[in-house]
Design a protein around this motif. Structure first.
Motif, short mmCIF file in Angstrom:
data_model
loop_
_atom_site.label_atom_id
_atom_site.label_comp_id
_atom_site.label_asym_id
_atom_site.label_seq_id
_atom_site.Cartn_x
_atom_site.Cartn_y
_atom_site.Cartn_z
N LEU A 148 0.94 -0.73 -0.26
CA LEU A 148 -0.11 0.05 -0.27
C LEU A 148 0.74 1.21 0.12
O LEU A 148 1.97 0.89 0.30
CB LEU A 148 -1.11 0.15 1.54
N ILE A 149 0.56 2.56 -0.72
CA ILE A 149 1.20 3.58 -0.65
C ILE A 149 0.27 4.77 -0.20
O ILE A 149 -0.73 5.30 0.10
CB ILE A 149 1.44 3.82 -2.22
N ASN A 150 0.45 5.22 0.67
CA ASN A 150 0.77 6.24 2.09
C ASN A 150 0.91 7.54 1.52
O ASN A 150 2.00 7.99 1.41
CB ASN A 150 0.85 6.49 2.81
N SER B 149 -4.30 13.30 -2.40
CA SER B 149 -4.21 12.32 -1.50
C SER B 149 -5.55 12.81 -0.60
O SER B 149 -5.62 13.93 0.06
CB SER B 149 -2.53 12.81 -0.74
N HIS B 150 -6.15 11.87 -0.45
CA HIS B 150 -7.54 11.77 0.37
C HIS B 150 -6.91 11.42 1.79
O HIS B 150 -6.81 10.12 1.82
CB HIS B 150 -8.36 10.82 -0.91
N ILE C 97 -9.20 12.58 -12.37
CA ILE C 97 -7.75 13.26 -11.29
C ILE C 97 -7.45 11.83 -10.26
O ILE C 97 -8.01 10.83 -10.28
CB ILE C 97 -7.89 13.71 -10.63
N ASP C 98 -6.39 11.58 -10.28
CA ASP C 98 -6.14 10.21 -9.53
C ASP C 98 -6.09 10.87 -8.14
O ASP C 98 -4.98 11.40 -7.63
CB ASP C 98 -4.44 10.07 -9.89
N VAL C 99 -6.75 10.20 -7.49
CA VAL C 99 -7.04 10.57 -6.01
C VAL C 99 -7.29 8.66 -5.39
O VAL C 99 -6.37 8.21 -5.37
CB VAL C 99 -8.73 10.48 -5.25
N LEU D 200 -9.46 -0.30 -4.03
CA LEU D 200 -8.14 -1.09 -4.03
C LEU D 200 -7.03 0.11 -4.65
O LEU D 200 -5.87 -0.19 -4.56
CB LEU D 200 -8.17 -2.17 -4.27
N ARG D 201 -7.39 0.51 -6.36
CA ARG D 201 -7.04 1.34 -6.71
C ARG D 201 -6.07 2.42 -6.56
O ARG D 201 -5.07 2.88 -6.98
CB ARG D 201 -7.09 1.77 -8.80
N MET D 202 -7.07 3.27 -4.90
CA MET D 202 -6.02 4.26 -4.97
C MET D 202 -5.23 4.03 -3.67
O MET D 202 -4.30 4.83 -3.73
CB MET D 202 -7.73 5.01 -3.91
#
Length: 431
Positions: free
Chosen positions: A60-62, A269-270, A293-295, A337-339
Motif C-alpha cells: 500500500l502507498i500512503n 491525497s485523500h 484525477i488520480d486520487v 484498492l486502486r486508490m
C-alpha cells in the motif's frame, strides 16, 4: 537470489484487475520476474515460499503524512484544525530536535511496515533524520522538507536553502528507494512570492511539488479575504501547477476547481480519517475520480488520525462516499484498492515502477493471512481486502525484493528500542 511465492491468491491490481487463484509471484533482486499460475517446476528458484492461505498484493502507498508527529499521538484530540495546530501542535513541534523526529519516525515506520504500507510520502522538518531512518529500514518514501513562511525574511531564506539542499542530496538515494519533492506547507502559511520561489527551485531541480490545499472552509475563506481568490486559482496563478503537483486534502472544491485540477493533472491525497476527525469535511472523491484525477489515500499524521493503518483509510474511502452520495457504487471496492495502490503510485510520480504486481515492476508487496474466519467464505478476494481485512492481518512486507517483515517478525528495526526512545523523547517536551 531468485524467490517465488506459490499457491497464493494473487491480487495483481493490474489493468484487468486480475485475481489469480493458486497464483505465484517471483522476483529477483528488486524486480518482479513472474506473475501467474503456480508453475509445476520450481527447480529454478533459490527460495520457494508457500503462500497457501495467503493473499499477495501490491504494498500500500500512503501519500501524505508527517512521520515524526507520532510522538504527539493522542496528545490533543477533539479540537478544530486551526486551534489544534496553532495552540497544541505547533508549540510542541517548535521544540522538536533531530532526535525527536528520528524516534518519532522510527515509531511510524514500524506501524507502517506492520500494517502493509511499503511506500509513503512525508513532509516535515529535520528531514535528514527521516531519510536516514527510511534508508536503514528498507522502506520506500518520497520525502520533502515542509516550509512554513510565516517568519522573518532571513528565516524564510534559511528554510528554502535547507529544503533545496535536502531535496538535491537525498533524491534517488538508498538504491533509489528515496526520492524527494519541494513542499510549501500551504497557501495560508506561505506568502505568494515565497511559494513562487519554491516553484522556481522545483523547476531547477526538476522535482514535483507537495502542498496542503483547501483542507477547511476557514482556509478557503481566508484565502479569498487575503488574495481575492480561492486556493486552487491562487496556486494556479502562482505557477504551482506548472510542476507535477500532489495536493493533500482538497476537501472544499467547486466544480470549476475540480476541472482545473484535472486540466493540470494535479494529484490528490485523500486523508479521509484525519479530515473526519478534525471535522474538516468530506472531499468530493467520486467527482474527482470521474474527471480522471488520480486520487490516492493518505493517513496524515498519527497526531490527527491516530494511526497509520492504511486499511482503515481503504475501507472508509469505499464506504463513506456511498453514504454521503446515497450511491452504493460511488467508490466500488476495486476503485478503492486502486486508490491505495495504482493511484498511489501515480501520486508519488512512479506509476511505471509501483502500484501493481506486474513483471518488471519493483518487488514491493505484502502478504495477508487469509486463513482467518473474516476471509471466509472466499467469494471475492478484492472485496475481502477492502471491506474485511485490516492491517493486523499483514504477515509479510517486501520492498525492492527485501523482506522488512517475515511471518510478523520485523527484520530491519528494533521495535522495543524505538518504542522506548519515542516515549523518552516525548517526556523531554515542555507542555
Amino acid at each position: 537470489m531468485k524467490t517465488i511465492i506459490t499457491h497464493a491468491n494473487v491480487i495483481t491490481v493490474n489493468d484487468q484487475n486480475e485475481v489469480i487463484a493458486d497464483g505465484a509471484v517471483a522476483f529477483e533482486g528488486n524486480r518482479i520476474t513472474y506473475v501467474g499460475p503456480t508453475p509445476g517446476d520450481l527447480s529454478g528458484y533459490d527460495q520457494v515460499i508457500d503462500g497457501r492461505h495467503k493473499y499477495v498484493l501490491p504494498g500500500l502507498i500512503n501519500t501524505h503524512g508527517h512521520a515524526g508527529m507520532s510522538l504527539l499521538r493522542g496528545y490533543a484530540d477533539d479540537l478544530p484544525l486551526q486551534e489544534w495546530l496553532e495552540e497544541k501542535m505547533w508549540p510542541l513541534e517548535a521544540q522538536f530536535t533531530r532526535e525527536q523526529v528520528k524516534w518519532g519516525t522510527h515509531l511510524s515506520l514500524i506501524e507502517m511496515i506492520r500494517s502493509g504500507t511499503t511506500t509513503f510520502v512525508d513532509m516535515y522538518d529535520h528531514m535528514g533524520a527521516v531519510a536516514e531512518a527510511v534508508a536503514s529500514s528498507g522502506m520506500r518514501a518520497r520525502l520533502c522538507r515542509g516550509v512554513i513562511g510565516l517568519t522573518s525574511e532571513e528565516e524564510r531564506r534559511r528554510k528554502l536553502e535547507e529544503a533545496t539542499t535536502f531535496a538535491r542530496e537525498w533524491n534517488q538515494q538508498a538504491d533509489g528507494r528515496i526520492t524527494t519533492m519541494m513542499a510549501p506547507h500551504a497557501p495560508y502559511t506561505c506568502p505568494p512570492d515565497y511559494i513562487m520561489q519554491i516553484v522556481e527551485r522545483a523547476e531547477v531541480l526538476n522535482l514535483p511539488i507537495h502542498i496542503h490545499m483547501s483542507e477547511t472552509r476557514f482556509e478557503v475563506e481566508q484565502n479569498v479575504k487575503d488574495y481575492g481568490v480561492r486556493p486552487v486559482a491562487h496556486l494556479e496563478n502562482l505557477g504551482v501547477f506548472r510542476r507535477p503537483t500532489l495536493v493533500a486534502h482538497a476537501v472544499h472544491l467547486t466544480d470549476e476547481e475540480i476541472e482545473t485540477l484535472a486540466k493540470y493533472d494535479v494529484k490528490v491525497s485523500h486523508n479521509v480519517v484525519s479530515n473526519l476527525k478534525l471535522a474538516s469535511g468530506v472531499a468530493r472523491v467520486p467527482e474527482m475520480l470521474a474527471k480522471g484525477i488520480d486520487v490516492s489515500l493518505g493517513t496524515d499524521s498519527s497526531a490527527s488520525n491516530n494511526n497509520l493503518n492504511l486499511f482503515e483509510e481503504l475501507k472508509l474511502a469505499a464506504i463513506l462516499h456511498k453514504g454521503v452520495t446515497y450511491n452504493p457504487v460511488a467508490v466500488p471496492a476495486e476503485e478503492a484498492l486502486r486508490m491505495a495502490t495504482r493511484y498511489g503510485a501515480a501520486c508519488v510520480f512512479q506509476p511505471e515502477a509501483l502500484g501493481s504486481l506486474e513483471v518488471g515492476k519493483q518487488a514491493d508487496m505484502i502478504m495477508l493471512d487469509a486463513s482467518q474466519a473474516h476471509y471466509h467464505p472466499a467469494h471475492n478476494p478484492v472485496s475481502h481486502v477492502v471491506y474485511a481485512a485490516n492491517g493486523h492481518d499483514v504477515t509479510d512486507s517486501i520492498v525492492a525484493g527485501t523482506f522488512l517483515m517475515r511471518n510478523r517478525e520485523l527484520l530491519t528495526i528494533d521495535e522495543e528500542k524505538a518504542v522506548s526512545e519515542a516515549n523518552r523523547m516525548f517526556q523531554l517536551l515542555k507542555r
